[in-house]
Design an enzyme around this catalytic site. Structure first.
Site, short mmCIF file in Angstrom:
data_model
loop_
_atom_site.label_atom_id
_atom_site.label_comp_id
_atom_site.label_asym_id
_atom_site.label_seq_id
_atom_site.Cartn_x
_atom_site.Cartn_y
_atom_site.Cartn_z
N ASP A 326 1.00 -1.13 0.05
CA ASP A 326 0.04 0.21 -0.22
C ASP A 326 0.90 0.80 0.28
O ASP A 326 2.10 1.30 0.21
CB ASP A 326 -1.18 -0.01 1.53
CG ASP A 326 -2.13 0.77 0.53
OD1 ASP A 326 -2.16 1.79 0.27
OD2 ASP A 326 -3.36 0.37 1.93
N GLU A 525 -10.64 6.34 4.74
CA GLU A 525 -9.65 5.55 5.75
C GLU A 525 -9.56 5.58 6.99
O GLU A 525 -11.23 5.92 7.48
CB GLU A 525 -8.25 5.68 5.07
CG GLU A 525 -7.87 4.87 3.22
CD GLU A 525 -6.44 5.59 3.28
OE1 GLU A 525 -5.75 4.92 4.01
OE2 GLU A 525 -6.42 5.12 2.00
#
Length: 634
Positions: A326, A525
């Protein structure tokens, strides 16, 4: 004797010529096996890798941000992949959050220039341009923004999801992008998690179903007899598909308390039964890459979990695409020790590292570790072979440049109609006393209220033009719910809009109906982690003020997850619609409110009564929801 010496000399010259041709790329470029599309991919991979230096191999393992990707950087470091984040789309300066109307041509010119630099390197290995495509091509101005995955889960329509995948691929290719970070195949088990709207459902079976068709839409239908299990597939015939990325491996939807990047505390049996099945499906469908999660499993970070990345994903599940970190994920393995983090991440099985800004440090660190024998060359060769396998499979060597003619696909009317269909099928009718819905189009006087009625950014949510999303109607092109209502009713119907109307305005207005549109403000997120899950103010106050005073009151809740609906509040509402995060095509909401289409959506996740019940999922022993999984009135 002379003739014999002459013959030996001739043979020597021929042999040496062949040797030089085989080892000098400039001499052998035209005849190199890796450039011959008729050769098997394994032959092409082996031929190219025999020619590559260590620096070229590590370059292929590196993905950098577009803002750092100059032509010199591409050439000097043999960079394998470039990505755009929300503030680094073509033509945009870092930190600039102003909406930009950059044409598809601008994107293509930028990407092609970088590709030209990659192809000018010694071996001419094309770079792979990547972007997040969470609900459409969501960083491109004028693109079609589809409902977020939670809404697609409510449709229970996998073929619709496949068509959305195909449309997303077309819009990505319209700007020159060939690799998308999509789909998110997390199984969200706790709505307090800030990424829950990126998950199709709490039910792994439903997530599996949508995963299968979304990947087919993005990459193409894998042929019945295609190679062997785990080999990536991207259809190349019509230049309409992209490489997909299943994310985030694994258990990110099961962290304790729904904390983003947190710790999934669970036994192997639960991880395997709930969170792993979508990945098995993605691999069978030929997904090109898998992105690792920031989260941990029982205390061990996924970015450093060799048992799950190499042992399970690559070996047991036979995944042969590449594993990507990521965003700066490798940096977060151990904050104070970057060298250890690189060693742990690469040893765990990461093939491509997203090092957007500090890529030189990554390249320098990994080079040192290989030269000193800390990281074996076999690990580097495995990573590079996987990356090249995807590039060869998707035809990137044969067709490296973007096609300007594809530009018309961006935000096309056909795709907007598809998004409108998705909105219609995603809405869930939770309450309809009377029944109040559908509303009349003729002769009524309608009050439209609420923060989300006339805000395109709010109805799109996070991952829209900006990472966290944003407020306003100028972020991109689309139809607000208010505009959709106004264009649906007959001219004889009066529509009055007020964000938070006063009691006096409501009482003097003599309204026959009211539509209150409220919900969550955009987030993404960890910024979306939420321990109370109440409807943000002034939404609660607006509902009470309006529904107390207008006899026919509809509430449309725009949110990425179920929110608390206290009994006293629910009793005031005559009709309640869960609209999720519908995207740019608000007309789909009005289509159902006024009866042009029926409600068919069903809850993709359990609607809890109180947050102290969480996590609560269908099949749990103590299952006492406000609305159960699968609920939806017609």
């Amino acid at each position: 004797m002379a003739s014999t010496l002459f013959s030996l000399l001739a043979i020597f010259i021929i042999v040496m010529a062949e040797f030089v041709a085989g080892h000098d790329p400039e001499v052998s470029a035209a005849t190199a096996a890796y450039k011959d599309p008729s050769k098997p991919i394994r032959v092409r991979i082996n031929d190219l890798m025999e020619r590559m230096s260590l620096s070229e191999k590590i370059g292929q393992m590196t993905q950098i941000d577009r803002s750092r990707a100059t032509t010199d950087v591409m050439s000097n470091y043999c960079i394998g992949s470039v990505l755009s984040v929300s503030d680094s789309v073509p033509g945009q300066k870092p930190g600039d959050r102003t909406p930009h109307n950059f044409s598809s041509r601008k994107w293509i010119m930028t990407i092609n220039k970088l590709q030209e630099a990659a192809l000018a390197t010694r071996l001419g290995i094309p770079m792979l341009y990547a972007i997040d495509a969470v609900h459409g091509h969501n960083y491109a101005y004028r693109s079609t923004i589809f409902p977020h995955n939670v809404g697609l889960g409510a449709t229970r329509d996998p073929q619709l999801v496949k068509r959305i995948g195909a449309a997303t691929a077309l819009e990505a290719r319209a700007t020159g992008v060939r690799y998308v970070f999509s789909p998110t195949i997390a199984v969200c088990r706790d709505p307090r998690w800030g990424r829950c709207y990126e998950s199709y459902s709490e039910d792994p079976a439903l997530v599996k179903l949508m995963t299968e068709t979304m990947i087919a839409g993005l990459e193409g239908d894998i042929p019945p007899n295609y190679s062997i299990k785990g080999v990536p597939f991207v259809e190349t015939g019509h230049r309409t598909k992209v490489a997909a990325c299943a994310k985030h491996f694994v258990g990110d939807g099961g962290t304790s308390g729904g904390v983003d990047r947190g710790n999934a505390e669970m036994p192997w049996k639960e991880l395997a039964a709930v969170h792993l099945p979508p990945y098995s499906t993605a691999i069978l469908k030929g997904v090109a890459s898998v992105m690792l999660s920031y989260s941990s499993w029982n205390g061990q970070k996924m970015h450093a979990n060799r048992r799950l990345v190499t042992g399970l994903l690559k070996t047991r599940l036979k995944f042969r695409g590449f594993v990507i970190s990521d965003f700066e994920g490798i940096d977060k393995i151990k904050d104070a020790n970057y060298s250890y983090s690189v060693e742990a991440g690469i040893s765990a099985g990461i093939d491509m590292v997203m090092a957007p800004y500090k890529f030189r440090r990554f390249i320098r660190t990994l080079t040192y570790q290989v030269e000193k024998g800390i990281i074996p060359m076999t690990r580097i060769d495995d990573a590079v072979a996987r990356i090249l396998r995807v590039k060869f499979t998707m035809g990137l060597f044969e067709n490296p440049y973007a096609d300007v003619e594809m530009g018309r696909q961006l935000g096309s009317q056909e795709h907007r109609e598809l998004a409108r269909e998705a909105v219609r099928k995603s809405l869930v009718l939770l309450k309809n006393d009377g029944p109040l819905l559908p509303l009349p189009k003729y002769g009524a006087k309608i009050l439209v209220a609420g923060t989300h009625a006339n805000n395109l950014g709010y109805q799109c949510g996070g991952w829209t033009m900006q990472w966290q999303g944003q407020s306003g109607n100028n972020i991109t092109q689309g139809t607000t719910i208010l505009s959709a209502i106004a264009s649906t009713v007959d001219p004889s119907t009066e529509v009055l809009y007020s964000v938070d109307p006063s009691a006096e305005l409501i009482e003097l207005g003599n309204f026959s109906h009211a539509i209150v549109v409220v919900g969550e403000v955009p987030y993404a997120e960890f910024d979306g982690d939420n321990g109370n899950l109440t409807i943000p103010e002034p939404g609660l106050t607006t509902i009470s003020n309006v529904c107390d005073r207008v006899i026919s009151c509809v509430v449309v809740l725009v949110s990425g997850r179920p929110l608390v609906l206290e009994p006293h509040l629910l009793s005031k509402i005559h009709s309640l619609v869960a609209a999720w995060l519908p995207g740019t095509e608000g007309q789909g909401v009005a289509d159902l409110l006024f009866g042009d289409w029926p409600f068919t959506g069903r809850l993709p996740r359990t609607w809890f009564k109180r947050v102290d019940q969480l996590p609560m999922n269908v099949g749990d022993r103590n299952y006492l929801p406000l609305f159960p999984f699968g609920f939806g009135l017609t």
